[in-house]
Design a protein around this motif. Structure first.
Motif, PDB file in Angstrom:
ATOM      1  N   UNK A  77      22.877  -8.680 -10.864  1.00 44.00           N
ATOM      2  CA  UNK A  77      21.843  -9.436 -10.162  1.00 44.00           C
ATOM      3  C   UNK A  77      20.519  -9.222 -10.910  1.00 44.00           C
ATOM      4  N   UNK A  78      20.237 -10.094 -11.836  1.00 42.36           N
ATOM      5  CA  UNK A  78      19.070  -9.981 -12.710  1.00 42.36           C
ATOM      6  C   UNK A  78      17.775 -10.007 -11.898  1.00 42.36           C
ATOM      7  N   UNK A  79      17.769 -10.694 -10.774  1.00 40.02           N
ATOM      8  CA  UNK A  79      16.562 -10.803  -9.945  1.00 40.02           C
ATOM      9  C   UNK A  79      16.105  -9.450  -9.422  1.00 40.02           C
ATOM     10  N   UNK A  80      17.022  -8.487  -9.307  1.00 37.16           N
ATOM     11  CA  UNK A  80      16.628  -7.145  -8.848  1.00 37.16           C
ATOM     12  C   UNK A  80      16.778  -6.109  -9.962  1.00 37.16           C
ATOM     13  N   UNK A  81      16.695  -6.568 -11.213  1.00 39.54           N
ATOM     14  CA  UNK A  81      16.603  -5.663 -12.341  1.00 39.54           C
ATOM     15  C   UNK A  81      17.888  -5.295 -13.045  1.00 39.54           C
ATOM     16  N   UNK A  82      19.019  -5.815 -12.590  1.00 42.03           N
ATOM     17  CA  UNK A  82      20.284  -5.505 -13.263  1.00 42.03           C
ATOM     18  C   UNK A  82      20.365  -6.251 -14.587  1.00 42.03           C
ATOM     19  N   UNK A 111       9.213  -5.313  -6.082  1.00 36.45           N
ATOM     20  CA  UNK A 111       8.265  -5.389  -4.981  1.00 36.45           C
ATOM     21  C   UNK A 111       8.830  -6.233  -3.834  1.00 36.45           C
ATOM     22  N   UNK A 112       8.797  -5.634  -2.668  1.00 36.68           N
ATOM     23  CA  UNK A 112       9.294  -6.325  -1.478  1.00 36.68           C
ATOM     24  C   UNK A 112      10.770  -6.108  -1.239  1.00 36.68           C
ATOM     25  N   UNK A 113      11.496  -5.577  -2.227  1.00 35.14           N
ATOM     26  CA  UNK A 113      12.937  -5.367  -2.066  1.00 35.14           C
ATOM     27  C   UNK A 113      13.334  -3.904  -2.174  1.00 35.14           C
ATOM     28  N   UNK A 114      12.570  -3.118  -2.917  1.00 34.36           N
ATOM     29  CA  UNK A 114      12.889  -1.700  -3.025  1.00 34.36           C
ATOM     30  C   UNK A 114      13.166  -1.261  -4.447  1.00 34.36           C
ATOM     31  N   UNK A 115      13.725  -0.065  -4.541  1.00 35.85           N
ATOM     32  CA  UNK A 115      14.040   0.560  -5.827  1.00 35.85           C
ATOM     33  C   UNK A 115      15.543   0.485  -6.043  1.00 35.85           C
ATOM     34  N   UNK A 116      15.941   0.046  -7.225  1.00 34.26           N
ATOM     35  CA  UNK A 116      17.356  -0.096  -7.544  1.00 34.26           C
ATOM     36  C   UNK A 116      17.672   0.726  -8.786  1.00 34.26           C
ATOM     37  N   UNK A 117      18.811   1.420  -8.745  1.00 36.54           N
ATOM     38  CA  UNK A 117      19.235   2.271  -9.849  1.00 36.54           C
ATOM     39  C   UNK A 117      20.458   1.680 -10.526  1.00 36.54           C
ATOM     40  N   UNK A 119       0.791  -1.235   0.000  1.00 37.15           N
ATOM     41  CA  UNK A 119       0.000   0.000   0.000  1.00 37.15           C
ATOM     42  C   UNK A 119       0.826   1.288   0.000  1.00 37.15           C
ATOM     43  N   UNK A 120       2.065   1.236   0.478  1.00 42.87           N
ATOM     44  CA  UNK A 120       2.882   2.450   0.539  1.00 42.87           C
ATOM     45  C   UNK A 120       3.741   2.650  -0.714  1.00 42.87           C
ATOM     46  N   UNK A 121       3.572   1.774  -1.699  1.00 42.64           N
ATOM     47  CA  UNK A 121       4.362   1.875  -2.924  1.00 42.64           C
ATOM     48  C   UNK A 121       3.942   3.099  -3.727  1.00 42.64           C
ATOM     49  N   UNK A 122       4.939   3.902  -4.139  1.00 41.78           N
ATOM     50  CA  UNK A 122       4.700   5.039  -5.020  1.00 41.78           C
ATOM     51  C   UNK A 122       5.659   4.937  -6.186  1.00 41.78           C
ATOM     52  N   UNK A 123       5.143   4.905  -7.410  1.00 43.15           N
ATOM     53  CA  UNK A 123       6.050   4.830  -8.565  1.00 43.15           C
ATOM     54  C   UNK A 123       6.851   6.113  -8.711  1.00 43.15           C
ATOM     55  N   UNK A 124       8.057   5.993  -9.232  1.00 39.94           N
ATOM     56  CA  UNK A 124       8.907   7.159  -9.501  1.00 39.94           C
ATOM     57  C   UNK A 124       8.409   7.790 -10.791  1.00 39.94           C
ATOM     58  N   UNK A 125       8.128   9.089 -10.746  1.00 39.54           N
ATOM     59  CA  UNK A 125       7.539   9.758 -11.905  1.00 39.54           C
ATOM     60  C   UNK A 125       8.500  10.727 -12.587  1.00 39.54           C
ATOM     61  N   UNK A 126       9.707  10.859 -12.061  1.00 42.84           N
ATOM     62  CA  UNK A 126      10.686  11.779 -12.630  1.00 42.84           C
ATOM     63  C   UNK A 126      11.763  11.003 -13.380  1.00 42.84           C
ATOM     64  N   UNK A 127      12.457  11.662 -14.306  1.00 39.76           N
ATOM     65  CA  UNK A 127      13.543  10.972 -15.018  1.00 39.76           C
ATOM     66  C   UNK A 127      14.639  10.542 -14.029  1.00 39.76           C
ATOM     67  N   UNK A 128      15.282   9.448 -14.337  1.00 38.08           N
ATOM     68  CA  UNK A 128      16.385   8.968 -13.506  1.00 38.08           C
ATOM     69  C   UNK A 128      17.633   9.779 -13.829  1.00 38.08           C
ATOM     70  N   UNK A 129      18.309  10.251 -12.787  1.00 34.92           N
ATOM     71  CA  UNK A 129      19.486  11.099 -12.959  1.00 34.92           C
ATOM     72  C   UNK A 129      20.630  10.582 -12.104  1.00 34.92           C
ATOM     73  N   UNK A 130      21.759  11.246 -12.245  1.00 30.17           N
ATOM     74  CA  UNK A 130      22.919  10.870 -11.451  1.00 30.17           C
ATOM     75  C   UNK A 130      22.638  10.996  -9.963  1.00 30.17           C
ATOM     76  N   UNK A 131      21.781  11.957  -9.569  1.00 34.17           N
ATOM     77  CA  UNK A 131      21.447  12.130  -8.156  1.00 34.17           C
ATOM     78  C   UNK A 131      20.735  10.904  -7.596  1.00 34.17           C
ATOM     79  N   UNK A 147      21.297   7.788  -8.807  1.00 36.31           N
ATOM     80  CA  UNK A 147      22.240   6.677  -8.913  1.00 36.31           C
ATOM     81  C   UNK A 147      23.387   6.755  -7.914  1.00 36.31           C
ATOM     82  N   UNK A 148      23.965   7.929  -7.750  1.00 38.41           N
ATOM     83  CA  UNK A 148      25.220   8.072  -7.018  1.00 38.41           C
ATOM     84  C   UNK A 148      25.002   8.722  -5.664  1.00 38.41           C
ATOM     85  N   UNK A 149      25.518   8.063  -4.639  1.00 32.94           N
ATOM     86  CA  UNK A 149      25.402   8.605  -3.276  1.00 32.94           C
ATOM     87  C   UNK A 149      26.421   9.713  -3.059  1.00 32.94           C
TER      88      UNK A 149
END
Length: 148
Positions: free
Chosen positions: A64-69, A129-135, A3-15, A17-19
């Protein structure tokens, strides 16, 4: 189910990806808001880090293909990220003026005609789902070349 899932609606940027902290942010912070009057400084940084990027190339590693890589995921070096971000900034500046306007601005700001080449690094995300968002970073297969 999430229920707390919110899709990302903005373009993906370096901010995304990079900590922080990172040399990438230090260099981009030196420039601040991009403007044609800063182009010589941006070009000097681009040329400096382009040389460094050739010595410090990123790498492909098993993803790690299981998390979208990707099966073989690209992990760019900080130097490559700097070159890509500066290159995109240069392209945006150059393409925001007509040929005649650019000619006038080059004279005003003493910008030499030149060609730059770089591999653009773009970013994407995967929501698992269940693991989070990965960049992830993706290196273009074709070099961006711009002459001005």
């Amino acid at each position: 189910m999430f229920p707390d899932y919110e899709p990302k609606k903005t373009p993906d940027t370096i901010e995304d990806y990079l900590r922080r902290p990172s040399t990438v942010y230090e260099i981009l912070g030196e420039i601040g808001e991009s403007h044609i009057s800063k182009l010589n400084n941006i070009l000097a940084l681009f040329n400096k880090y382009e040389k460094k990027a050739k010595k410090h190339v990123g790498k492909y590693d098993i993803g790690n293909v299981a998390i979208g890589a990707d099966e073989y995921q690209y992990y760019p070096s900080e130097e490559e990220l700097i070159v890509s971000e500066l290159g995109k900034m240069i392209v945006q500046l150059i393409e925001s003026y007509s040929r005649q306007q650019l000619k006038t601005l080059k004279l005003r700001y003493k910008i030499k005609s030149q060609q730059i080449r770089f591999f653009e690094i773009s970013f994407r995300h995967v929501d698992v789902m269940g693991s989070g968002r990965f960049f992830y970073a993706e290196k273009a297969t074709k070099e961006t070349i711009i002459e001005f």
